[in-house]
Design an enzyme around this catalytic site. Sequence first.
Site, PDB file in Angstrom:
ATOM      1  CE  LYS A 190       8.111  -3.131  -1.820  1.00  0.00           C
ATOM      2  NZ  LYS A 190       7.437  -2.392  -2.909  1.00  0.00           N
TER       3      LYS A 190
ATOM      4  NE  ARG B 204       2.470   6.029  -5.094  1.00  0.00           N
ATOM      5  CZ  ARG B 204       2.177   7.268  -5.418  1.00  0.00           C
ATOM      6  NH1 ARG B 204       2.224   8.201  -4.499  1.00  0.00           N
ATOM      7  NH2 ARG B 204       1.820   7.593  -6.637  1.00  0.00           N
TER       8      ARG B 204
ATOM      9  CB  ILE C 281      -2.330   8.185  -8.681  1.00  0.00           C
ATOM     10  CG1 ILE C 281      -3.179   9.250  -7.977  1.00  0.00           C
ATOM     11  CG2 ILE C 281      -1.360   7.526  -7.713  1.00  0.00           C
ATOM     12  CD1 ILE C 281      -4.117   8.665  -6.937  1.00  0.00           C
TER      13      ILE C 281
ATOM     14  NE  ARG D 284       6.741   6.474  -5.803  1.00  0.00           N
ATOM     15  CZ  ARG D 284       6.995   5.295  -5.245  1.00  0.00           C
ATOM     16  NH1 ARG D 284       7.492   4.309  -5.961  1.00  0.00           N
ATOM     17  NH2 ARG D 284       6.753   5.086  -3.972  1.00  0.00           N
TER      18      ARG D 284
ATOM     19  CG  ASP E 294      10.004   3.706  -0.518  1.00  0.00           C
ATOM     20  OD1 ASP E 294       9.925   3.636   0.717  1.00  0.00           O
ATOM     21  OD2 ASP E 294      10.345   2.760  -1.236  1.00  0.00           O
TER      22      ASP E 294
ATOM     23  CD  GLN F 166       0.598   7.789 -17.224  1.00  0.00           C
ATOM     24  OE1 GLN F 166       0.367   7.553 -18.398  1.00  0.00           O
ATOM     25  NE2 GLN F 166       1.736   7.440 -16.638  1.00  0.00           N
TER      26      GLN F 166
END
Length: 421
Positions: free
Chosen positions: A22, A92, A123, A121, A116, A125
């Site tokens: 995946k 995502r 972004i 998380r 999820d 970077q």
Amino acid sequence: MKQMIIHGGKPLKGDVWIGGAKNSTVALIPASILSRTPVTLEGVPRIADVDNLMDLLSEMDVKCDFHETTLRINPDNIKRSPLPAGKIKSLRASYYFMGALLGRFGKAVVGFPGGDDIGPRPIDQHIKGFEALGATVENKNDQIIITAPKTGLRGAKIHLKMPSVGATMNIIMASVMAKGQTIIENAAKEPEIIDLATFLNNMGAVIRGAGTEVIRIEGVEELKAQTPHTIIPDRIEAGTYVALAACIGNGIRIHNIIEEHLDSYLAKVEEMGVVIDADEDSLYVYPAGDLKMIQVRTDVYPGFATDLQQPITPLLLTAKSGEGVVIDQIYPKRVGHIPELQKMGANIQVEDNIILVHPTHHLHGAHVSAGEIRAGACLMLAGLMADGETIISNAGNILRGYDRIEQKLRQLGAEVSVIDV
């Protein structure tokens, strides 16, 4: 909404074949638009995320033909168009379109990515990487607008503050046709990074060092797909079936695996006392005897994958004595499955984001909810172990990440069904 209904407590046995990864697939599909010629991907998993990505491609007039496990993508008539926030928020990994669109058109307009709910998380970077290549990044009306300068993107040295898989992949896609050399330091080393680099190199890219902490990319004029690309096996799906086989298996062989991708995970499973025989591309998991508790601490690859800390938790519950400890260093707040397991009778607690597991000799069916993909896998395994009926709400999350899961479980002897409610 989808529900998964499980009548548990039945030993499972037989053979199961692992699908394509995946976490490779959701990057390879967006990366396909970098090609000037049609792309063929083989070993594509039948998961909801693939359907969602094909919907996004159709928004750009990219034709897709998905038959069995082969996906053909024809970008001949691709148009540059904003990707709708609604669809992006449900997936995502669609943030990979940022790097792919920027690399292909010099501009990307995408809705804020979803996915999820397992804690922050960011972004940042990804954005840092795009800006290092010369792009400007704006947030407007729930959209991210990324624009290359008129002279085009230019290679740069980019140091990631942590080895993010998503940022590494996005920077690779954005820089593969940039002028000059791009160097990514502290790059993620996951097998899926190597898979993406192999795919792009076979189209004419020049990427060296994938799988190490320093990746070098020499920009090229264009990419053209020449041959089909076979996606690597899904190590997270494989690890989930290893846990299933140890929890409630009566002898299960797991086919289409790359054992070295699972080294850290298998070492922990075997530390518990599970006996596994490995062949060239398969594993045979023997029925488990008395198992002992262990401590699990997730880490970036090649450490213990965060995506496997939830699937291994039901196996820890079967230990005869002691206290198990699970510490997720990647996503410390990935503990939403614990209250759901408690509904099934699990002796398990969370203290300061540390999961404490105690032997639980009896689980009972309950109505639980899959908050995200791997939490759903954990509850699915617990439901297969439990006596009685387990109903998992939000089972669509499980279908997002596990290839033909209902069919595969039934072939092993499970009594399971997925319904719309």
